[in-house]
Design an enzyme around this catalytic site. Sequence first.
Site, mmCIF file in Angstrom:
data_model
loop_
_atom_site.group_PDB
_atom_site.id
_atom_site.type_symbol
_atom_site.label_atom_id
_atom_site.label_comp_id
_atom_site.label_asym_id
_atom_site.label_seq_id
_atom_site.Cartn_x
_atom_site.Cartn_y
_atom_site.Cartn_z
ATOM 1 N N HIS A 44 -2.367 -4.121 3.656
ATOM 2 C CA HIS A 44 -0.916 -4.253 3.792
ATOM 3 C C HIS A 44 -0.615 -5.038 5.059
ATOM 4 O O HIS A 44 -1.371 -4.958 6.041
ATOM 5 C CB HIS A 44 -0.237 -2.877 3.922
ATOM 6 C CG HIS A 44 0.062 -2.195 2.631
ATOM 7 N ND1 HIS A 44 0.075 -0.820 2.498
ATOM 8 C CD2 HIS A 44 0.392 -2.675 1.403
ATOM 9 C CE1 HIS A 44 0.385 -0.493 1.265
ATOM 10 N NE2 HIS A 44 0.587 -1.600 0.577
ATOM 11 N N CYS A 92 2.810 3.381 8.863
ATOM 12 C CA CYS A 92 2.729 3.813 7.476
ATOM 13 C C CYS A 92 3.559 5.076 7.235
ATOM 14 O O CYS A 92 4.106 5.266 6.146
ATOM 15 C CB CYS A 92 1.285 4.082 7.090
ATOM 16 S SG CYS A 92 0.268 2.609 6.841
#
Length: 285
Positions: free
Chosen positions: A184, A278
């Site tokens: 990511h 996150c």
Amino acid sequence: MPLTDTIPTAAPAPRRSGRTATRRRFLMCPPRHFDVTYSINPWMDPTKPVDGSLALAQWTELRNLYEELGHTVETIEPEHGLPDMVFAANGATVVDGRVFGARFRHVERTSEGPAYLRWFAERGYRDVHWPEHINEGEGDYLVVGRRILAGTGFRTDPRSHAEAQEFFGLPVTGLTLVNPEFYHLDTALAVLSEDEIMYYPEAFTPGSRSVLRELFPDAIQATPEDAAVFGLNALSDGRHVLLPDSAVHLKERLRERGFEPIGVDLTELLKAGGSVKCCTLELRD
């Protein structure tokens, strides 16, 4: 100069005095059902035990730090069978009160997108978009001032970049990731202020590295050691930067730039490939 040539290291950017923290509002999800029962990134090993109590304690410390710094933390109730729901950053992207929903690539996480959108709908958000193409929220969409940096390569479909630009009415700059350990964008790049970032160049294609040098010539570049401990999965309020405590080189570079780094221990959640950012979805209302 060919893109494969070594780029000379730029002189350090001058230290900025008077860094100012901006109060933020975050959405987080307590890891009451956190576990590693499948593997969808190189960090996940279902054969390694997970300490759920420790994961919750580490997450709670992060939430408490946000509140001590003056930020507001909202929470979403975790759902059974969704052990990765703790990673709230993946649940959506919110800019100017507009909610761009997440559509996950892996079947194990597909139910998270609707769960997060229900939370927004129940709280009165009216401009909510269910996406046509796969995107994994702020995992791959990072807002820098009035620009969105958009990752692709492992999770988010590049076609979603145009979809996000049309929805938000903001320029979206695509960046391609090449190292599966940095699957990511928020594992390889962190936003520090409206015009500053830090990133790990080796996580990107040569073309994407050139784009980042053009847009952010004074960016902090992470060492391989700091990147490997998820040091770039960080969150900044403009003054304080919360990041993994073991990212020692990044903490020193941040101090040189006038930021106040705050080390956080989220090693249990790192077993699933997640850390500070996150766990944190910013609500930009």
